[in-house]
Design a protein around this motif. Structure first.
Motif, PDB file in Angstrom:
ATOM      1  N   LYS A  98     -40.774  19.729 -21.286  1.00  0.00           N
ATOM      2  CA  LYS A  98     -39.635  20.427 -21.877  1.00  0.00           C
ATOM      3  C   LYS A  98     -38.893  21.254 -20.828  1.00  0.00           C
ATOM      4  CE  LYS A  98     -39.902  21.448 -26.718  1.00  0.00           C
ATOM      5  NZ  LYS A  98     -40.308  22.364 -27.757  1.00  0.00           N
ATOM      6  N   ALA A  99     -39.627  21.918 -19.982  1.00  0.00           N
ATOM      7  CA  ALA A  99     -39.016  22.740 -18.942  1.00  0.00           C
ATOM      8  C   ALA A  99     -38.251  21.881 -17.949  1.00  0.00           C
ATOM      9  CB  ALA A  99     -40.082  23.566 -18.230  1.00  0.00           C
TER      10      ALA A  99
ATOM     11  N   ALA B 109     -30.913  19.509 -17.596  1.00  0.00           N
ATOM     12  CA  ALA B 109     -29.700  19.728 -18.391  1.00  0.00           C
ATOM     13  C   ALA B 109     -28.856  20.852 -17.804  1.00  0.00           C
ATOM     14  CB  ALA B 109     -30.069  20.042 -19.833  1.00  0.00           C
ATOM     15  N   ALA B 110     -29.510  21.937 -17.382  1.00  0.00           N
ATOM     16  CA  ALA B 110     -28.779  23.055 -16.780  1.00  0.00           C
ATOM     17  C   ALA B 110     -28.098  22.619 -15.489  1.00  0.00           C
ATOM     18  CB  ALA B 110     -29.719  24.219 -16.519  1.00  0.00           C
TER      19      ALA B 110
END
Length: 71
Positions: free
Chosen positions: A4-5, A11-12
């Motif tokens: 997830k991280a 995405a960032a």
């Protein structure tokens, strides 16, 4: 680090890259379009009219379009 991280970091990074690309798009207005924008903005003051003659990024142009719609 969990998956997830990693997805959040990816995405960032993509969002940041897209923002940099959009903010660096060149101003493609012709000279006559710049002068027309300056003349149109002249009632708001000579400084704002002079700002219309320079290169502008898409965010500034969008802000002007929003301002025109609200007036």
């Amino acid at each position: 680090m969990n998956s997830k991280a990693i997805y959040l970091l990816a995405a960032a990074a993509i969002i940041i890259i897209l923002a940099v690309v959009v903010l660096n798009v060149p101003d493609r207005r012709s000279g006559t379009e710049r002068v027309g924008d300056a003349i149109e903005t002249l009632p708001q003051g000579p400084k704002k009219a002079a700002d219309q003659l320079g290169d502008r990024n898409p965010v500034e142009k969008a802000g002007d379009a929003i301002e025109k719609k609200t007036n």
